[in-house]
Motif scaffolding. Structure first.
Motif, PDB file in Angstrom:
ATOM      1  N   SER A 243       0.848  -1.187   0.000  1.00 25.93           N
ATOM      2  CA  SER A 243       0.000   0.000   0.000  1.00 25.93           C
ATOM      3  C   SER A 243       0.889   1.244   0.000  1.00 25.93           C
ATOM      4  O   SER A 243       1.530   1.570   0.995  1.00 25.93           O
ATOM      5  CB  SER A 243      -0.888  -0.028   1.239  1.00 25.93           C
ATOM      6  N   ARG A 245       0.109   4.451  -0.422  1.00 25.89           N
ATOM      7  CA  ARG A 245      -0.390   5.738   0.075  1.00 25.89           C
ATOM      8  C   ARG A 245       0.143   6.063   1.471  1.00 25.89           C
ATOM      9  O   ARG A 245       0.501   7.193   1.767  1.00 25.89           O
ATOM     10  CB  ARG A 245      -1.921   5.749   0.098  1.00 25.89           C
ATOM     11  N   GLN A 246       0.222   5.034   2.313  1.00 29.43           N
ATOM     12  CA  GLN A 246       0.581   5.318   3.703  1.00 29.43           C
ATOM     13  C   GLN A 246       2.067   5.630   3.906  1.00 29.43           C
ATOM     14  O   GLN A 246       2.466   6.086   4.967  1.00 29.43           O
ATOM     15  CB  GLN A 246       0.128   4.185   4.627  1.00 29.43           C
ATOM     16  N   ASN A 250       3.497  13.533   4.873  1.00 26.83           N
ATOM     17  CA  ASN A 250       2.729  14.761   4.646  1.00 26.83           C
ATOM     18  C   ASN A 250       3.027  15.865   5.665  1.00 26.83           C
ATOM     19  O   ASN A 250       2.411  16.910   5.651  1.00 26.83           O
ATOM     20  CB  ASN A 250       1.221  14.472   4.574  1.00 26.83           C
TER      21      ASN A 250
END
Lengths: 368, 368
Positions: A243, A245-246, A250
């Motif tokens: 995965s 995205r994690q 950010n």
């Protein structure tokens, strides 16, 4: 089988398929190229089971049929043929090719084409089209981050994720990650995701005619890439891609804006001092510049690059080859690099483009 | 030592001398390039004791002196420098080079230049000048026949014989021989003959600027080749070159006139079928054509070339690689090949030029 063809068409077809020829297969027939003709076309195909390539070119066919010819000989031979019409004929038992040109003749033992794997475009689950130059660009931007370790197959591939008219491609070897978004015209009703071998994509990006269109057909076990008269089929890599995205950070403690050209040229000079025991380049983020630094038994190098800097001063170390890889693969004038801390991943993005990002995991300083 | 130089001059000098750098010398200093400066010149030199090269380029010298810098690093580094003025300075103990460009700096450990072998142009016994393009041509025409077997050193060299305004150069590995005559302006009072390493001549032919003049200086143990700002010194090979005159045949049973291009292209296609066990191409000399033929486990090839034929019909076999070598190296439109018999040497000469000849020894057919 009997046909006549000019040298240019013959060479184009051979060069289009030859990269799929198996170099050292336990099946000798896979070291050959299948020649097949019908109506007004010569169709060549080759496969090593991971990638299969097929190319059709115009020919004057007198008798249809097919034959497998050893790639090693026919490729070199075709290049050295005179610029005239070449005649191909299968010998009486259909395993020998007789090639005639001028007053001369070349006879080469081949294989029975009925034993060659068949070339089947996968049944379509979803398909979309891209300009070949865009396709080449996005592939180049991510494939540098593909792993070469065969022990973890999913990392040797590029993840294709398609949802709501947007294609996202991602590659990672866990030390770095590269991601590119692209809009596509087709809307898919549900999420589609597959993993395509990185080697196949590199090969496709290398050969595709920049002015053409690439049609991508995604099936259950294979994907096909069709451009002009060339069709390439790739076996999909089974398994679940991590995965991504994690892992995209950010929150950041500092950020630099830096010209790609200056950054890359400095990193490449630094990389010259890299050896087996010293691959780490230290970056010192200062008030209005960045310093790259490396020390080895041979000497040391200090590169200073003017840069807009916001946030904390920072010292961070990367594998210099990984840094060069990402800087060489992307093509934007001005980069933004965002840091989360001296020992946590940094994010590299273009200044004015939200479609691309790359993540680089820092290395501890070896002298620590 | 301290000087300023532009990137272009620096790169030219490095690339001119780098081929003489020792790749794996027991003396580490020979893996370096000597940088030396005085007045308004930077002088670079490198040597592996077989070949020594020296190149001078303009520089702004602030402090004279010299230093040896590892070639491996400086060559790549110079290529990646920005297009600006580069500053070189020797560190305090004169074994470290400090190289500054823009706001950056590269420091590299070097060697004490006083331990580097000196570069001495040999004391002149005889010298002559040739246009570099002619020099390149005649070297290429003979060096293919040089032996690579180090156990017989004289055959690894090219024989230079100068008498009465004529230079003759000869190379042979005993299976083939190539000879070229050239007029030179200087008259020598006595016969001069020396053997120059083939590798050095290839290197010289590769690098010499085609528009320049090559001055050849022959000494007792070394020869020098001077072209523009580049000086190359080669160690002469001691020993006696075999008497080439008596191996040139002068009685023939048949002769063909054949276009070089057709002959070479056919021979190269035939060579594609050559393997470790079949290197022999059979030539069938017929009434108005020549047939080249080779058979292997993979297939067989028959090349027919139109040719004027005089004398007996004949069948003769050659090592196909040797045949290709000679045809690739000479540059004449129409060749004459004279045969002395099926098992005795053949003579290859241009149709309208008495300055060149090559001899090819036939091989027995392996199936005999």
């Amino acid at each position: 089988m009997k046909f006549f063809i000019n040298k240019e068409n013959l060479l184009f077809a051979i060069q289009s398929v030859q990269r799929a020829v198996s170099q050292k297969s336990p099946l000798p027939i896979l070291t050959g190229i299948k020649f097949s003709c019908e109506e007004d076309k010569l169709v060549l195909s080759a496969t090593d089971f991971e990638i299969s390539v097929r190319c059709a070119v115009p020919a004057t066919v007198e008798e249809s049929g097919s034959l497998v010819i050893p790639a090693r000989y026919i490729t070199e031979f075709a290049r050295r043929l005179p610029d005239s019409i070449i005649e191909f004929e299968a010998g009486p038992d259909s395993t020998m090719a007789v090639i005639r040109y001028g007053d001369s003749e070349f006879n080469i033992n081949g294989y029975d084409a009925s034993e060659f794997p068949s070339f089947v475009i996968p049944e379509e689950e979803f398909s979309f089209k891209l300009d070949a130059d865009l396709f080449k660009e996005i592939i180049k931007q991510v494939t540098f981050a593909v792993s070469t370790e065969e022990s973890r197959p999913v990392f040797t591939g590029v993840f294709f994720e398609i949802v709501a008219g947007r294609l996202t491609i991602v590659a990672t070897d866990t030390f770095r990650l590269a991601l590119r978004h692209t809009a596509i015209n087709e809307e898919t009703p549900e999420l589609i995701n597959v993993i395509v071998p990185g080697k196949t994509l590199n090969e496709l990006a290398r050969t595709a005619d920049p002015k053409s269109i690439v049609e991508v057909i995604i099936g259950k076990t294979h994907a096909a890439f069709i451009t002009g008269e060339i069709q390439i089929i790739a076996r999909l890599i089974p398994g679940k891609f991590p995965s991504y995205r994690q892992v995209i950070p950010n929150q950041f403690i500092s950020e630099i804006k830096i010209p790609l050209k200056d950054f890359l040229e400095s990193a490449e000079r630094v990389a010259l001092l890299a050896g087996e025991n010293n691959l780490l380049v230290s970056l010192y983020i200062r008030e209005n510049h960045v310093v790259l630094n490396m020390r080895s038994e041979t000497g040391w190098i200090r590169e200073e690059i003017k840069s807009e800097v916001n946030g904390d001063k920072l010292e961070i170390s990367f594998n210099v080859r990984y840094l060069c890889d990402v800087l060489r693969s992307i093509n934007y004038e001005q980069l933004v690099v965002r840091f989360t801390g001296p020992l946590t991943p940094a994010l590299i993005i273009p200044e004015d483009n939200k479609d691309y990002l790359s993540i680089l995991v820092p290395a501890r300083l070896s002298r620590e």
